[in-house]
Design a protein around this motif. Structure first.
Motif: not given
Ligand code: ZN
Length: 500
Positions: A61, A219, A63, A189, A267
């Protein structure tokens, strides 16, 4: 190349003293010491690592384009991702700086960013990552770099993952169904929030028969115990990002939610861990505080075999076995239990990272032996000399060293009121990749933009996030100020205690 050390195969066996035989990009054999070497290996280069050898870590996970940004000072507790994405402080600290840097900095900024982000992954032992959507070349094909990209694999037979970050709307159900019907792994997500709006996304997936075994749910914070059971019965995969959840919502998954196999994901740096070594510590602390006996082995599985299974890459990565790709991590041996050794390791303890058979990063002494010395760039981590080998002739990043990339990022981020100065690194392979760019998938809804910004004074500069936790002494003081992070993570007994 032959690597000697303690081998944690993640295939049910720990070999106290053994050898991993690497030929090209694959593992040719794994042998305990004393067993004869396979035929024809007498002249191979032998590297006695003196450490513990694991499969490279898999982060499901991210970004990653945002990982140049420092930890966000989260203003308050949120109920749903849409709340903070609309907030003026979020626009000021994240959306606006990233929009400026990527639009004004162009391909040079994108290249420096990807260089920095990939090295950050290497320093935490990560060899596969999700969420690096940078594009180059004709038609904007996704970038394949040093670290394997879940969305753009470079190996035949490895499925290419699809991704959806925003909430699913009714009119987009068909599109998602078509992606899932392909059988490829699909990241979504799901229920990032603790409110009813978050849970409604689960209901929508259930009603539309989208809970499939190739769905990878990131999540799942807003789900109840019965919902998690439904996910397990549907054989979907769960990616847990405890640090990000705790920083934004003050809540994350518990023992019941994670009763089955799960994978782990960092994340992003604004509200997550710097690397998986960091995230495993958060997971461990969280479980400990909740009186939940989450084993070190379970955490080790979450970043290796479980993650590989979710990606359907388990015949290629995630274990140390004959025929698997040579993606390996070697750590200092500081703990008797090899799984605890992994969970407790810091960036300082990373001796060697190999991807696709190439030694890419590690202690200087090891890299001097394992890699081609003329390609090495030297640096220090936790007062230990380290070296990087970023050589990749066909890459649009070829010729851009880490230091040069960081110098450029720092100068660009130090003044957000004007375009960045020209970079000092060469742009080799520039013609083929003129349009090199990164995709920003966390900018939020555009229509909220002017309203939110009216309430916030724009930032004139923003610091570049440090590459590691061990070399960021102020980091823990900033964590202590985070309003939603539970007390167990703060102070001398909190996360700090792992980094002494
Ligand atoms: Zn995320």
């Amino acid at each position: 190349m032959v690597l000697e050390g303690k081998i944690v195969t993640m295939a049910g066996e720990v070999i106290d003293r053994g050898r991993v035989f690497v030929e090209g990009d694959r593992i040719a054999a794994v042998r305990a010491q004393g067993s004869p070497a396979p035929a024809g290996w007498d002249d191979a280069k032998v590297i006695d690592t003196g450490g513990v050898i694991y499969p490279g870590l898999i982060d499901l996970h991210g970004h990653l384009a945002y990982n140049v940004l420092p930890l966000w000072e989260v203003p308050r507790r949120y109920e749903n991702r849409s709340d903070w994405m609309r907030a003026g402080a979020y626009k000021r600290d994240i959306t606006v700086p990233m929009d400026h840097l990527t639009s004004q900095g162009g391909p040079a900024f994108a290249r420096a960013l990807v260089r920095y982000v990939e090295v950050k992954l290497l320093m935490g032992g990560t060899t596969v990552a999700q969420g690096l959507r940078s594009k180059s070349g004709p038609g904007g094909t996704l970038y394949r770099g040093l670290v394997r990209n879940a969305e753009a694999p470079d190996e035949a037979g490895m499925l290419r993952a699809g991704t959806r970050v925003p909430d699913l709307q009714l009119d987009q159900v068909g599109q998602m169904r078509a992606s899932l019907d392909s059988g490829d792994p699909y990241f979504f997500h799901l229920a990032e929030g603790v409110d009813e709006k978050a849970r409604n996304q689960f209901r929508l997936l259930q009603d539309e028969n989208l809970l499939r075994d190739n769905l990878i749910c990131i999540h799942c914070v807003g789900l109840g115990a019965a919902d998690h059971q439904t996910l397990r019965q549907s054989a979907t995969h769960t990616v847990w990002s405890p640090f990000s959840n705790l920083l934004l919502y003050g809540a994350t998954l518990d023992k019941e939610a994670l009763a089955g196999d799960f994978a782990l994901g960092c994340d992003w740096s604004p509200s997550g861990s710097r690397n998986l070594l960091h995230e495993m510590k958060v997971a461990s602390l969280h479980a400990q505080a909740a009186g939940w006996n989450l084993s070190h082995e379970m955490l080790a599985r979450s970043v290796t075999v479980n993650a590989a299974a979710a990606l359907q890459w388990d015949e290629h990565v995630g274990r140390i076995a004959e025929g698997m790709l040579a993606d390996l991590l070697v750590l200092d041996s500081n703990q008797v239990d090899p799984f605890e050794n992994l969970v407790r390791a810091t960036e300082r303890d990373v001796r060697l990272v190999i991807i696709d058979g190439h030694p890419r990063y590690g202690d200087r002494g090891v890299m001097d032996t394992a890699a081609s010395v003329q390609n090495l760039e030297f640096l220090g981590v936790g007062l230990r000399p380290k070296a990087l080998d970023l050589h990749q002739p066909e890459s649009p990043l070829q010729g851009i060293g880490l230091q040069a990339a960081m110098d450029f990022l720092r100068s660009a981020m130090s003044d957000l009121t004007k375009p960045p100065p020209p970079p000092l690194f060469p742009m080799m392979n520039a013609l083929a990749d003129e349009e090199f760019s990164v995709e920003l998938d966390m900018q939020g809804e555009v229509e909220d933009f002017p309203l939110a910004m009216a309430a916030a004074e724009p930032r004139r500069s923003i610091p570049l996030d440090p590459l590691t936790v061990v070399d960021d002494p102020d980091y823990f003081d900033r964590l202590d100020e985070q309003p939603n992070l539970p007390q167990d993570f703060k102070g001398p007994e909190g996360l700090r205690a792992f980094y002494h």
